[in-house]
Design a protein around this motif. Structure first.
Motif, short mmCIF file in Angstrom:
data_model
loop_
_atom_site.label_atom_id
_atom_site.label_comp_id
_atom_site.label_asym_id
_atom_site.label_seq_id
_atom_site.Cartn_x
_atom_site.Cartn_y
_atom_site.Cartn_z
N ILE A 219 0.85 -1.19 0.00
CA ILE A 219 0.00 0.00 0.00
C ILE A 219 0.90 1.25 0.00
CG2 ILE A 219 -1.70 1.32 1.35
CD1 ILE A 219 -2.89 -1.15 0.05
N ARG A 220 1.95 1.18 0.79
CA ARG A 220 2.88 2.31 0.82
C ARG A 220 3.49 2.51 -0.57
NH1 ARG A 220 6.67 0.61 4.49
NH2 ARG A 220 5.06 0.59 6.07
N THR A 221 3.81 1.36 -1.21
CA THR A 221 4.38 1.42 -2.55
C THR A 221 3.40 2.07 -3.53
OG1 THR A 221 5.56 -0.62 -2.08
CG2 THR A 221 5.42 0.03 -4.39
N ALA A 222 2.17 1.65 -3.42
CA ALA A 222 1.15 2.21 -4.32
C ALA A 222 1.03 3.71 -4.14
CB ALA A 222 -0.20 1.54 -4.05
N ARG A 223 1.06 4.12 -2.89
CA ARG A 223 0.97 5.56 -2.62
C ARG A 223 2.22 6.28 -3.17
NH1 ARG A 223 -1.38 4.89 3.41
NH2 ARG A 223 -3.59 5.31 2.96
N ALA A 224 3.39 5.64 -2.98
CA ALA A 224 4.65 6.24 -3.43
C ALA A 224 4.67 6.40 -4.95
CB ALA A 224 5.82 5.39 -2.96
N LYS A 225 3.95 5.48 -5.61
CA LYS A 225 3.88 5.57 -7.07
C LYS A 225 2.98 6.72 -7.52
CE LYS A 225 3.14 1.58 -9.15
NZ LYS A 225 2.57 0.21 -9.26
N ARG A 231 -7.98 5.02 -5.50
CA ARG A 231 -7.54 3.83 -6.21
C ARG A 231 -6.76 2.90 -5.27
NH1 ARG A 231 -7.11 2.43 -11.61
NH2 ARG A 231 -5.34 1.08 -12.12
N VAL A 232 -6.00 3.53 -4.39
CA VAL A 232 -5.22 2.73 -3.44
C VAL A 232 -6.16 1.89 -2.56
CG1 VAL A 232 -3.71 2.85 -1.41
CG2 VAL A 232 -3.26 4.31 -3.38
N ILE A 233 -7.19 2.57 -2.10
CA ILE A 233 -8.13 1.85 -1.20
C ILE A 233 -8.98 0.87 -2.01
CG2 ILE A 233 -10.14 2.14 0.31
CD1 ILE A 233 -8.90 4.91 1.08
N GLY A 234 -9.55 1.37 -3.10
CA GLY A 234 -10.50 0.56 -3.87
C GLY A 234 -9.86 -0.63 -4.55
N ARG A 235 -8.73 -0.45 -5.18
CA ARG A 235 -8.15 -1.53 -5.97
C ARG A 235 -7.19 -2.39 -5.18
NH1 ARG A 235 -8.23 -1.42 -11.65
NH2 ARG A 235 -6.96 -3.31 -11.43
N HIS A 236 -6.47 -1.76 -4.30
CA HIS A 236 -5.41 -2.52 -3.61
C HIS A 236 -5.80 -2.96 -2.21
CE1 HIS A 236 -2.43 -1.76 -6.80
NE2 HIS A 236 -3.09 -0.61 -6.96
N ALA A 237 -6.22 -2.02 -1.37
CA ALA A 237 -6.50 -2.38 0.03
C ALA A 237 -7.77 -3.22 0.16
CB ALA A 237 -6.63 -1.11 0.87
N MET A 238 -8.84 -2.79 -0.50
CA MET A 238 -10.12 -3.47 -0.34
C MET A 238 -10.07 -4.92 -0.82
SD MET A 238 -12.69 -2.18 1.13
CE MET A 238 -14.15 -2.90 0.42
N ARG A 239 -9.35 -5.16 -1.89
CA ARG A 239 -9.32 -6.49 -2.46
C ARG A 239 -8.77 -7.50 -1.44
NH1 ARG A 239 -7.48 -8.09 -8.56
NH2 ARG A 239 -8.27 -10.21 -8.47
N SER A 240 -7.81 -7.01 -0.68
CA SER A 240 -7.24 -7.90 0.34
C SER A 240 -8.12 -7.94 1.59
CB SER A 240 -5.84 -7.39 0.68
OG SER A 240 -5.27 -8.22 1.63
N ALA A 241 -8.63 -6.76 1.96
CA ALA A 241 -9.41 -6.70 3.21
C ALA A 241 -10.76 -7.38 3.09
CB ALA A 241 -9.60 -5.23 3.61
#
Lengths: 320, 589
Positions: A219-225, A231-241
């Protein structure tokens, strides 16, 4: 994947077989009362009891009774008939299934619509007023017994006995095909009541998962990009959570399809839960056996579907 | 009739469930043959209901809406044995005899054209049926005596398990018929049916013809259904033939039933007015919600007894929506075959020491009944002859709060000079674990402990109490304080025989919880059952009641009443014999 599915189906069959055997043993060999005596009424002469026992097949050895029962199910999908009112159990379950499905899936929609957004907001605005209010409310909703909440809802909002006449009250359930408008109206209160504790639980669960995931490196990487937060929450964090949520959701749906006993009772919705309750109260063994088997079927099937869904939700999960 | 499952919960205002040994439609006793009746002044319930009167300005037409927590069990007249079922069966079928709602003591001819003729030896009963009663569509033909004959044949069919046929229908050849022809029934013509009985039981048999098992069933409709196990005549009630004012249009087991008018019903042949055009009954409701809905509604009748809190509300502020009718009696049995209560004087001492007023309070006080002094209740024709409220004057029953001086007297007579029990036998008290069962056990325990008995209380679920303890003779339970009885039909035989005759004792599901087997009482019951003259019958049964009360097989607790709720404008008429709203006498407006 194919082999995995076949293996799971075989496990499902074995599990249902075990459930049927255990239920049969518990209710047929250790009943609270002799069904033949219950059926015979007061002061029955022994001949009548013997006749009824013969009629119900209770004079046969337990293994013969079980064999007949399973044979009926496997060959004819016949679950026997109710000792209480002579109705075929299969007919009773199927005729009540639409009400239970309506109640369950409507409530699922309600609790997902409430629980998921609240969970997300609470997680991303941790320790804010909104977070504290929603988590406090969630705690209350989880703590409130469904039966009590149902009565309170009716006494406050039902058109017939409520203080404020807004929603249709108990006993107004109408089939979807008979009158879609009345079907919807009659289920609003039950949906809200049934969904309350689930929504609260899902909100808390999602909040906890999301908070954990948001601290992960990727998630940190996604934000750093430079990805937008949405998008960070919807595509990356939510999918795992969301993965544990799906697990719980599958089981919850399975359990509720087996009967939301209290909600169906307080709102007089003629579903499987109400049938199971009546079966237990009346020591109606075929009804108990039938509803338990159906409940188990729904749970294992829901669990099975969840397992398959994992593969699509979580790229790390692969079946072989 | 089987007692409504919800009834125990509601008998008590402020207390809930009550275990009842068995039951029947409450009612009084009428003369044999449906003739004259000796009315009893009786013990009027403390609160007299507002809606018992048959005439309340009802109007024809409209839809009568009903609600209940409980669903139906058997709507087949051959199997029906439950209060809720009786409501439907008595609106759709016509037994040979019935009762007016406001007079459970008076038998009136229903399908029968007049009173039965009972032979001098009381072994032959002849009934003429009305010639102009027709079956509903699609059968559309006249009801004949063969239809009544077939009804009795199927009462003995194992596929149509009837709960009382073997007790009340001692017809020659019936026990071996298995649903086939019964040699003891003949139909000389299309309107006459003759029953030949094995014993001199005609007087009692005539009374039992009010049960739904005597309602005609057409062979051509039911015979093929009755070959199935269980009979489809029960599981598909919409396919039945109906000769009552209503027929079943739709039925969803445990959920709903709709009755509509039977187009072939002829009002001139029936004592039922059948006001409503349509009756819609929804079951499966939560009792608390249903009671509130009824109180808030203009046109709803609640068919089962409401929960205690709502009953209290209705009693305090909506009394016009509350009706009360006599129900039956409740008592605490003392096992007459097992020490220490196989000693009659110890039993009398236990009765004398009991605070019977406390039983009434435990169940909710004046709304639920009055303290009993003997076993025949106020609804029975022989009640007055049995001393009415005051009973027979036995000293051990004089003081409703208990009398230790009298109790001590009987302890001494039993061989305990100190007035205290010094034997080693401890007393097992078993009752329902649902309120007020535990309270009743404590009340009886308190009385026994004053007399020096060592006691042990066992609270169990109601069905377990029946099957494993109080109704299971080998369990030898000394005291069962949550017993009750409602007669199956309006006759003292139905009131007293099963709970107190030694001939009624059966190993399992026994209803004679006191295991009373006194040859003199048994013989007196047999003689009373054979009496056909109404006045002599009343006298004979009052004497039986006296003999039973004298031997103290139980502590009489209360003569109970049953309370029901109605909407604000609906004209509900309460059946005093079935203790529920009568569908044919109630109207939506």
């Amino acid at each position: 994947m194919g082999r995995y599915i076949i293996r799971r189906i075989l496990w499902v069959i074995l599990l249902l077989f075990v459930v049927s055997a255990v239920t049969f043993l518990i209710f047929y060999t250790l009943p609270s009362a002799d069904p033949a005596v219950l059926r015979a009424g007061k002061s029955p002469d022994p001949t009548l009891i013997a006749q009824i026992r013969h009629t119900l097949g209770l004079d046969k050895p337990v293994y013969v009774q079980y064999y007949r029962y399973m044979k009926g199910i496997i060959l004819h999908f016949d679950f026997g008939f109710s000792f209480q009112d002579s109705q075929p159990v299969r007919h009773e379950i199927f005729s009540r299934l639409p009400a239970t499905i309506s109640l369950t899936f409507g409530a699922v929609v309600v609790w997902l619509l409430i629980g998921l957004p609240v969970g997300i907001v609470s997680a991303i605005r941790r320790r804010s007023l909104a977070d504290r209010v929603s988590m406090g409310g969630a705690l209350l909703a989880i703590s409130a017994p469904v039966y009590w909440l149902g009565l309170v809802a009716l006494y406050l909002f039902a058109k017939d006995i409520g203080l404020i006449h807004i929603f249709d009250g108990a006993g107004t359930y109408t089939g979807l095909t008979a009158n879609p408008g009345r079907w919807f109206g009659s289920l609003i209160l039950p949906w809200l009541v049934l969904a309350a504790s689930f929504a609260a639980f899902y909100a808390r669960l999602l909040r906890a998962n999301l908070i954990d995931v948001m601290g992960e490196d990727y998630i940190r990487t996604a934000r750093a990009k430079g990805l937008p937060e949405r998008r960070v929450i919807g595509r990356h964090a939510m999918r795992s959570a969301i993965t544990p949520i799906v697990t719980v959701l599958g089981l919850d749906i399975g359990i509720l399809l087996g009967g939301a006993i209290l909600t169906e009772t307080v709102f007089n919705i003629p579903g499987i839960g109400r049938l199971a309750y009546e079966g237990i109260v009346n020591a109606d063994l075929p009804v108990i056996q039938g509803t338990v088997l159906f409940g188990a079927l729904f749970i294992v099937v829901a669990n099975f579907i969840v397992d398959i869904a994992y593969a699509f939700l979580d790229p790390r999960v692969r079946y072989s | 009739m089987r007692i409504p499952r919800a009834l125990p919960a509601a008998l008590a205002v402020g207390a809930t469930a009550l275990a009842v040994a068995a039951c029947g439609s409450g009612g009084g006793s009428s003369s044999s043959g449906g003739g004259s009746t000796s009315s009893s002044s009786g013990a009027a319930p403390a609160f007299s209901g507002a809606n018992i009167a048959v005439s309340q300005g009802q109007k024809k037409g409209g839809t009568l809406n009903l609600i209940s927590a409980e669903g139906w069990e058997h709507l087949d007249p051959g199997q029906s044995y439950f209060q809720i079922d009786y409501n439907v069966v008595y609106a759709t079928q016509r037994p040979l005899y019935g009762y007016m709602p406001d007079n459970g003591k008076k038998v009136v001819p229903d399908l029968a054209a007049g009173p039965p003729t009972i032979s001098k030896d009381a072994k032959t009963v002849t009934v003429k049926i009305r010639p102009n009663v027709k079956w509903s569509p699609p059968l559309n033909r006249t009801v004949t005596s063969d239809d009544v004959k077939y009804a009795f044949e199927r009462d003995f069919n194992p596929n149509v398990p009837n709960a009382y046929a073997s007790s009340y229908y001692p017809i020659v050849g019936a026990d071996k018929s298995k649903g086939g022809p019964i040699s003891g029934i003949s139909t000389p013509d299309k309107t006459t049916i003759v029953f030949h009985l094995k014993t001199a039981f005609g007087g009692t048999f005539a009374q039992s013809l009010t049960l739904p098992g005597s309602a005609a069933v057409p062979r051509q409709v039911a015979a093929s259904m009755d070959k199935k196990n269980p009979t489809a005549y029960d599981s598909t009630p919409t396919k039945q033939a109906f000769d009552g004012p209503y027929m079943i249009q739709s039925y969803n087991a445990g959920r709903s039933i709709t009755l509509v008018r039977n187009p072939n019903w002829n009002a001139s042949t029936d004592f039922r007015p059948a006001y409503a055009d349509k009756i819609v009954w929804k079951a499966g409701a939560d009792a608390n919600v249903a009671a509130r809905q009824t109180l808030a509604s203009p046109d709803l009748l609640m068919m089962d007894t409401p929960p205690a809190p709502t009953l209290k509300t209705a009693y305090q502020s909506k009394r016009k929506q509350l009706s009360v009718a006599p129900l039956g009696d409740y008592y605490a049995t003392l096992n007459t075959q097992t020490p220490p209560f196989n000693n009659v004087n110890l039993r009398r001492a236990a009765v004398a020491a009991a605070d019977r007023q406390a039983y009434l309070l435990a169940r909710g006080g004046k709304l639920v009944g009055v303290v009993a002094t003997h076993f025949l209740g106020p609804t029975d024709a022989a009640f007055s002859a049995a001393g009415g409220n005051n009973g027979f004057g036995f000293d051990f029953l004089k003081n409703p709060n208990g009398d230790m001086a009298v109790a001590t007297k009987y302890m001494k007579a039993a061989g305990y000079p100190s007035g205290k029990y010094t034997g080693k036998q401890s007393v097992l008290i078993v009752g329902s674990n649902a309120d007020p069962g535990p309270k009743e056990m404590q009340i009886v325990q308190a009385g026994l402990q004053k007399l020096g008995f060592k006691t042990q209380i066992k609270a169990v679920p109601q069905q377990t109490m029946y099957s494993k303890f109080c109704g299971y003779v080998k369990a030898k339970v000394q005291v069962c304080p949550t017993a009750g009885w409602i007669p199956d039909f309006s006759d003292a035989y139905a009131y007293l025989f099963v709970p107190f005759s030694g001939k009624a004792i059966i190993p399992v599901n026994n209803s004679n919880w006191a295991v009373l087997n006194d040859p003199k009482i048994n013989a007196a019951m047999d003689q009373a059952a054979a009496v056909t003259d109404p006045a002599a019958r009343i006298k004979a049964w009052a004497n039986v009641d006296k003999m039973i009360t004298s031997t103290a097989p139980a502590i009489p607790e209360i003569w109970a009443t049953n309370a029901l709720l109605k909407g604000t404008t609906v004209k509900g008429t309460l059946d005093t014999w079935n203790d529920d709203w009568d569908l044919s006498f109630s109207s939506p407006q």
